[in-house]
Design an enzyme around this catalytic site. Sequence first.
Site, mmCIF file in Angstrom:
data_model
loop_
_atom_site.group_PDB
_atom_site.id
_atom_site.type_symbol
_atom_site.label_atom_id
_atom_site.label_comp_id
_atom_site.label_asym_id
_atom_site.label_seq_id
_atom_site.Cartn_x
_atom_site.Cartn_y
_atom_site.Cartn_z
ATOM 1 N N THR A 62 20.946 0.343 18.448
ATOM 2 C CA THR A 62 19.679 0.233 17.711
ATOM 3 C C THR A 62 19.706 -0.872 16.647
ATOM 4 O OG1 THR A 62 20.455 1.816 16.071
ATOM 5 C CG2 THR A 62 19.208 2.705 17.937
ATOM 6 N N LYS A 63 20.835 -1.533 16.480
ATOM 7 C CA LYS A 63 20.957 -2.492 15.377
ATOM 8 C C LYS A 63 20.386 -3.864 15.753
ATOM 9 C CE LYS A 63 22.719 0.676 12.857
ATOM 10 N NZ LYS A 63 24.049 1.200 12.645
ATOM 11 N N ASN A 64 20.291 -4.764 14.774
ATOM 12 C CA ASN A 64 19.623 -6.063 14.995
ATOM 13 C C ASN A 64 20.282 -6.889 16.088
ATOM 14 O OD1 ASN A 64 18.256 -5.206 12.705
ATOM 15 N ND2 ASN A 64 18.045 -7.276 11.894
#
Length: 403
Positions: A198-200
């Site tokens: 879910t991270k950038n």
Amino acid sequence: MTQSIAPFEPIGGAPVREGFLPFSPPSLGPEEEAEIIDTLRSGWITTGPKTERFEKLVAEYCGVEHAVAVSSCTAALHLAVVLAEIGPGDEVITTPFTFASTAHVVMYQGAKPVFADISPDTFNIDPELIERKITPRTKAIMVVDYGGHPCDMDALSDIATKHGLKLLVDAAHSIGSTYKDRQVGTMGDIICFSFYATKNLATGEGGMLLTGDEEVAKKAKIMAMYGISDARQMWARYSPKGSWFYDIPELGFKYNFTDIQASLGIPQLAKLNGFIERRRENAGVYGRLLGDCPYVRLPEERPEVRSNYHLFPLLLNLEQLTIGRDEFVERLKAENIGVSVLWSPLPNHTLYQRELGVNLEDFPVTQDTYLRLVNLPVSPAASADDIEDAARAVLKICGHFAR
Ligand SMILES: *Cc1c(COP(=O)(O)O)cnc(C)c1O
């Protein structure tokens, strides 16, 4: 403290949008697919040449000397605590408003996390509250850049220097953000990134440890591979000139990063600045549509900071509304908007209450923030129209439940 609220029907019978808007999907494309296939056909799928390339590229991107890719940010944080020589009886001052990893890794080493409350404007640890938590047992400060907004690094590094403490940074959210034009990754003794799904920058699972200290970087590579002395020669070992022999001088962990993960990481890094631009545009859409809404408060960016907007934390002015945050979240879902609450603070959890004797009431700013918080979608996978839908859903619910 379990929440159970029945699902709601959309207000007025129809939701603001037809399909569900996911909260934080990864942005993957043909570049990642091609790189993965290349790796699968290369004959080497674990830690190897692509991992090394990815490390070099991230180090260059941040302008930091050393980058060591590992299996997760949690692994990087654990190594940071080990390399800072934190052990039984030691204390590490950290934020209560974070994910489990930040405090778990301190406890893995038999040390004690000591929480200091956050500031109400950035949701990051309040430097002014740190000093009064320092004891002779304090070894380090572990900070979190909430939502991608970097901490006040100058103030933190002054405190760390003054008291001889290590400054460890859980930068799980903040790759690509800057503070006084300095990249996250260059500030602090050890800095840890997350490449969780879910991270950038997403590699499914994965993390990285950054440091300006060559000795720390060298040890990190060894400790991430069982403590084997020439840990990174694993792939060379299988080449015609490789040797089967190795020595194990240290009790290390199995925390290595794989070339399959690097196959996602390399193209993701090339796209990162574009992703950040899209996130900032999306944040701008919220600003235009919700900036004047008296029922909510939008996150602010400090003038010395450029955030990557990993999150868009919206605070509800509960005094103006007839429903609480939990119902607000369910109402947004009924409007087909994927939202989250990041996070239920650590002092809310049974483990920390039992082991550390803490309670959420001891951290009034964290508590107040938590009770008002809704994280809205802001990812580059969401178009400006999608973000408009999310903002219209917020306005619709506020209008319906205005006090
Ligand atoms: C996601 C996250 C982590 C954990 O990252 P992993 O790569 O999943 O181990 C740690 N700290 C914070 C603040 C996070 O948001």
